[in-house]
Design a protein around this motif. Structure first.
Motif, PDB file in Angstrom:
ATOM      1  N   MET A  39      66.457  20.636  39.464  1.00 53.06           N
ATOM      2  CA  MET A  39      67.081  20.580  40.784  1.00 53.06           C
ATOM      3  C   MET A  39      66.380  21.529  41.763  1.00 53.06           C
ATOM      4  O   MET A  39      65.867  22.578  41.370  1.00 53.06           O
ATOM      5  N   GLY A  40      66.408  21.159  43.028  1.00 53.94           N
ATOM      6  CA  GLY A  40      65.631  21.894  44.017  1.00 53.94           C
ATOM      7  C   GLY A  40      66.235  23.185  44.509  1.00 53.94           C
ATOM      8  O   GLY A  40      65.512  24.079  44.943  1.00 53.94           O
ATOM      9  N   ARG A  58      65.696  22.049  51.857  1.00 53.52           N
ATOM     10  CA  ARG A  58      66.127  23.286  51.179  1.00 53.52           C
ATOM     11  C   ARG A  58      65.215  23.660  50.003  1.00 53.52           C
ATOM     12  O   ARG A  58      65.293  24.755  49.503  1.00 53.52           O
ATOM     13  N   ASN A 100      73.134  23.710  45.571  1.00 56.69           N
ATOM     14  CA  ASN A 100      73.750  22.483  45.060  1.00 56.69           C
ATOM     15  C   ASN A 100      73.349  22.135  43.635  1.00 56.69           C
ATOM     16  O   ASN A 100      74.076  21.428  42.946  1.00 56.69           O
TER      17      ASN A 100
END
Ligand code: SF4
Length: 351
Positions: free
Chosen positions: A299-300, A271, A304
């Motif tokens: 965060m990627g 993702r 999420n």
């Protein structure tokens, strides 16, 4: 929350270890102690990195005679590391060190032990007994098939403790290190049931930065998690500053101390649509100097990221060529990938 083992409080210069006092981070200089200027320079750099007690090796009388000069130029307690020679111990105490590390069983006759103990008592200088796999007495080793097992290490430590207690000396700290992680853990577990003196934790000769960090995190971390340990020293074949950094990370991750940033970053996956790995590494490097406790998340993905890093004070979550900067899980704004590092650091500085 970790429930710490009850231990006696021992004063080491301006610091206290044991009881409910914070678990302190120590390191050891790798300069020639005889070169006072180089040693002071290293100690001051280590203090800046978070070192709270520093030990220096005292190999001979010339080095011992420099201890007072070093002590005057530093702000953290100074520990003299001495092997065998009671005269070096007496000189170190005379020079005003805050603690000595010496094994009384290696000093020689009881007269010599008594002299060191009396001098230490007079100046209120505690003694650390430092047992490791290589220092266990031959007669104890013989009982354990010539292996420095956890039991052998414990027996050796208790033997040294007895020698000090015989002269009514109770200002004691003990370490019982092996280079094997399981043995180190077992030895400290055994010893912690036998004494109430504060314990100095470490996995000895743990190795180079990467290997030694893992070994130390497992060994020291497991013990701290069980409530065992009052001060720590990570031993690395590297710049001692790295030992201090690793020591702090262990304490922060166990929520035993707070200092500087805690970095949360995701492992990346299918993702991830920004170049996250170099971004996380750049954030890690750029925030190294921060001493105020702060949690940063890198965060990627937006799906999420912020949710997973809800506890972060500030963070970034990647999108397609962009990143969303968030604070405590709530969105602040969207920024182009090329500007992410700069903007994130600007937000961190505002905190
Ligand atoms: Fe993948 Fe997103 Fe989790 Fe990172 S935060 S690992 S990109 S799902």
């Amino acid at each position: 929350m970790i429930k710490r083992r009850e231990t006696k409080v021992i004063k080491i210069g301006s610091q206290k270890i044991g009881g409910n006092n914070p678990i302190l981070v120590q390191s050891m200089c790798n300069t020639d102690t005889h070169d006072a200027a180089a040693t002071v320079k290293q100690i001051n750099a280590l203090q800046k990195a978070g070192c709270e007690i520093i030990r220096v090796a005292v190999l001979n009388m010339a080095a011992a005679k420099k201890l007072g000069q070093i002590k005057k130029q530093i702000q953290i307690p100074l520990v003299a590391d001495i092997h065998f020679d009671y005269q070096l111990a007496l000189e170190a105490i005379q020079q005003g060190v805050d603690k000595i590390r010496i094994n009384p069983g290696n000093i020689g006759s009881e007269d010599k032990i008594k002299m060191v103990v009396e001098a230490a008592k007079k100046k209120k200088v505690p003694i650390r007994i430092g047992v490791n796999s290589g220092s266990v007495e031959k007669r104890i080793l013989a009982k354990y098939k010539n292996k420095a097992t956890a039991l052998a290490l414990t027996e050796s430590a208790l033997y040294h403790v007895k020698l000090l207690e015989k002269f009514d000396f109770k200002d004691i700290v003990i370490s019982i290190k092996a280079s094997d992680v399981n043995r180190t853990i077992a030895a400290y577990q055994l010893l912690s049931k036998k004494v109430r003196y504060p314990l100095h934790l470490g996995v000895t000769e743990a190795g180079t930065k990467w290997i030694g960090t893992i070994k130390s995190a497992i060994g020291i971390g497991s013990l701290l998690n069980q409530g065992i340990g009052d001060t720590i020293r990570v031993s690395l074949t590297d710049d001692p500053i790295e030992e201090v950094r690793v020591g702090w990370e262990i304490l922060k991750d166990l929520r035993l101390r707070k200092r500087g940033r805690v970095l949360i970053s995701c492992p990346t996956c299918g993702r991830t649509q920004i170049n996250l790995i170099p971004l996380a590494q750049a954030v890690e490097k750029a925030t190294e100097h921060i001493t105020k406790p702060i949690t940063i998340a890198v965060m990627g993905c937006i799906v999420n990221g912020p949710g997973e890093a809800r506890e972060a004070d500030i963070g970034v979550a990647g999108g397609k060529g962009v990143g969303v900067i968030f604070k405590k899980g709530k969105t602040l704004r969207t920024v182009k990938e090329k500007d992410l590092l700069k903007e994130l650091l600007a937000e961190i500085n505002k905190l």
